[in-house]
Design a protein around this motif. Sequence first.
Motif, short mmCIF file in Angstrom:
data_model
loop_
_atom_site.label_atom_id
_atom_site.label_comp_id
_atom_site.label_asym_id
_atom_site.label_seq_id
_atom_site.Cartn_x
_atom_site.Cartn_y
_atom_site.Cartn_z
N HIS A 152 -0.44 -39.85 35.37
CA HIS A 152 -0.77 -38.68 36.18
C HIS A 152 -1.82 -37.78 35.51
N THR A 153 -1.79 -37.73 34.19
CA THR A 153 -2.70 -36.81 33.51
C THR A 153 -4.04 -37.46 33.12
N THR A 154 -4.18 -38.75 33.39
CA THR A 154 -5.42 -39.43 33.01
C THR A 154 -6.50 -39.19 34.06
N LEU A 227 6.47 -34.24 38.07
CA LEU A 227 5.00 -34.16 38.17
C LEU A 227 4.57 -32.87 38.86
N SER A 228 5.27 -32.49 39.92
CA SER A 228 4.87 -31.25 40.61
C SER A 228 5.12 -30.04 39.71
N TYR A 229 6.16 -30.09 38.89
CA TYR A 229 6.44 -28.95 38.02
C TYR A 229 5.37 -28.83 36.93
N ILE A 230 5.00 -29.96 36.36
CA ILE A 230 3.93 -29.95 35.35
C ILE A 230 2.63 -29.46 35.99
N GLU A 231 2.36 -29.95 37.20
CA GLU A 231 1.14 -29.56 37.91
C GLU A 231 1.12 -28.04 38.16
N ASN A 276 7.37 -30.37 47.40
CA ASN A 276 7.69 -31.39 48.40
C ASN A 276 6.47 -32.15 48.89
N SER A 277 5.42 -32.15 48.06
CA SER A 277 4.18 -32.83 48.46
C SER A 277 4.22 -34.28 47.99
N SER A 278 3.07 -34.92 48.03
CA SER A 278 3.00 -36.32 47.59
C SER A 278 3.20 -36.46 46.08
N LEU A 279 3.37 -35.32 45.40
CA LEU A 279 3.66 -35.40 43.96
C LEU A 279 5.12 -35.76 43.69
N GLN A 280 5.93 -35.71 44.77
CA GLN A 280 7.33 -36.05 44.56
C GLN A 280 7.46 -37.56 44.28
N TYR B 146 -5.22 -42.11 39.68
CA TYR B 146 -3.79 -42.02 39.37
C TYR B 146 -3.09 -40.87 40.11
N GLN B 147 -3.83 -39.84 40.53
CA GLN B 147 -3.16 -38.66 41.07
C GLN B 147 -3.40 -38.53 42.57
#
Lengths: 551, 171
Positions: A152-154, A227-231, A276-280, B146-147
């Motif tokens: 996710h972070t790359t 992922l959403s929390y980190i974002e 609740n987005s596509s990051l879930q 990736y995102q």
Amino acid sequence: MYAYDEIDRTLVNERVSEFRDQVKRRLSGELNEDEFKMLRLQNGVYLQLHAYMFRVAIPYGTLATNQLRALAHVARKYDRGYGHFTTRQNIQFNWIKLAELPDALADLAEVGIHAMQTSGNNMRNVTSDQWAGVAPGEIEDPRIWSELIRQHTTLHPEFSFLPRKFKIAITASDHDRAAIRIHDIGLRLIKNEKGETGFEVLVGGGLGRTPFIAKTIKHFVHGRDILSYIEAILRVYNQYGRRDNIYKARIKILVHELGIEKFSREVEDEWQHIRNSSLQIDDEVIEDIRSRFTYPAYEKLPHMPDELRQAAADPDFEAWRKNSVAPHKVQGYSIVTVSLKPTGGPPGDATAEQMDALADLADKYSFSEIRVGHEQNLALPHVAKRDLPALWKALDRLGLATPNVNLITDIIACPGLDYCSLANARSIPIAQELTRRFANHELANLIGRLHINISGCINACGHHHVGHIGILGVEKNGEEVYQITIGGRADENAALGTLIGPGVKFDEVADVIEDVVEAYLALRERPEELFMDTVKRLGVEPFKERVYATR
Amino acid sequence: MPLVNGGKIVDDSFVKLAVDTPLPESGDILVPAERFLGEADALLKRAGKVGVIWPNSRDISELVPYLGKLAVVALVFPTFRDGRAYSQARLLRERYNYRGELRATGQVLRDQFVFMLRAGFDAFDVKKQADAEAFMQTAKRYSVFYQPTGDGRITALHRRMQLRHSEGVGT
């Protein structure tokens, strides 16, 4: 081990081709140094004191043997035959030519290794416990989540130009070997009362000029929301982190200036918009990543094989076994730490020959897997106990069996003034001198667990603040002066060390450390009382007295 | 600075107004945030399209009431190292559903195009002519992402799921 698929390999290759073009434009003058600097840093390339330094990522510290051989190949073909393992699960090469860097990267890409985001103001290599997946008692293998976050972070399109660098570390054990409390985000894998996997999230830790221990921002974030929390944290930081002053740009300063309550409210607000987005993350995605980690086909082995019983008669083997061999979650197996701290050597260095030979040993004795820890040592994570004596002999021949893991000569040190353009003082020669002073194993063993950390400047790459004994080199009136702290630690009870008094000269450092150690030996109540416990019980005063009374 | 829009170098129909430049009778104008907020009604009433240049230090939500009436939102990269406008761009596109032109201005180099496209930019005030000419080539540099972002590109995680499901058919 985690297996890259065609999708991951394609991205790494695309990155290599982009960097090849960027180097070409730099060499032709189309890009000026200011423009190129940001691009090369994002690919792990620094301009150091003498040459370009190249930093390669070892995500969550896991290496396959073909990857370690590729690192040896880079050391041999493009550098001076060795590499330096750092405190952040990276390896650095010190003498590489800019024009050859794209080829070095292409060679590494063949085995799924890259240098993406090992520097620059973006999200750095995700680090984790070097014993992940094999340590007894962990919640689950933290590398599954590390890999999710690594992906996710790359090349994240929103967070590749942050106010400053950003480091995430993950642990899944009660005993924290990933030093999560000194990272920008620290994640501790836990289960809630319903048995669901999630994370305690810590934020705002870091060393350097203004050291902070991270604070808990949320006690439980479900795995699907991580992922959403980190974002959300990153988005708040990207917008409000200071950009006017490089020394105040890290997230720890923002957290400190706003206070953790206000900062967490900002993050919570942002998170409610995107959770609740596509990051879930659904279970299927996690299962897919989990399925790409393969684990050895362990044998059913006795807890105490004859080979080990017999070898116990050899005191040299026993000395090594006691500090280098740790319990494994599978009966009959062990985790072996490979010391990169020989007497008189620079901590963390390995030659190409050692890397190749260690790869051979890992093929033979550790299911082709090697780990890299933040203490600048390597580990073989799946060694059958019956093989320990043979492995020890082989490591010893390579100079990789110094019996000093967790002892006073297992020193963490940054490259210092010998290599680094930021440094104000030498680190490596101090470490070398200390390893000679305490080379007597009986004495080191008598002292017990004691971590010395050395940094050659305030940026604290040697993590001196969290050393049981920390040594910080600074420059004063054209002279190297060293400040000594005691009582720091980077584990689950992380704390910053306390300064014991005025700085001392280069030539005096080893004497002063001897004084501190002698004071401890005299002050401890019983042999089991570790240095840290004595410092905790008595504070710095008696140590200060011992060191400065005669100086 | 050459303007790239729709993947091509185009003429810029917008005239950039300073805070105190007299308002031209007609034509498309790009106005600094402060002036826009001060005179929004008058500016939006006149003939010609209106765009706003929004600094990266100002809360983008202030712009929300006007988004339906703006032809261009230009976000600023004072240096290529300052990435605040990436967050603003994603908020405009993904949270506030802004569908007009989203323009990157300032220190815009070819090495940022992929990041900018993914964050939702579709127009680029490019600093160097050669970079503008290299736009299409550079924009296609990556095929793996990736995102998930609002640009709708399929992520590696989801591509793997698709592959897995298609392989699973009939087994």
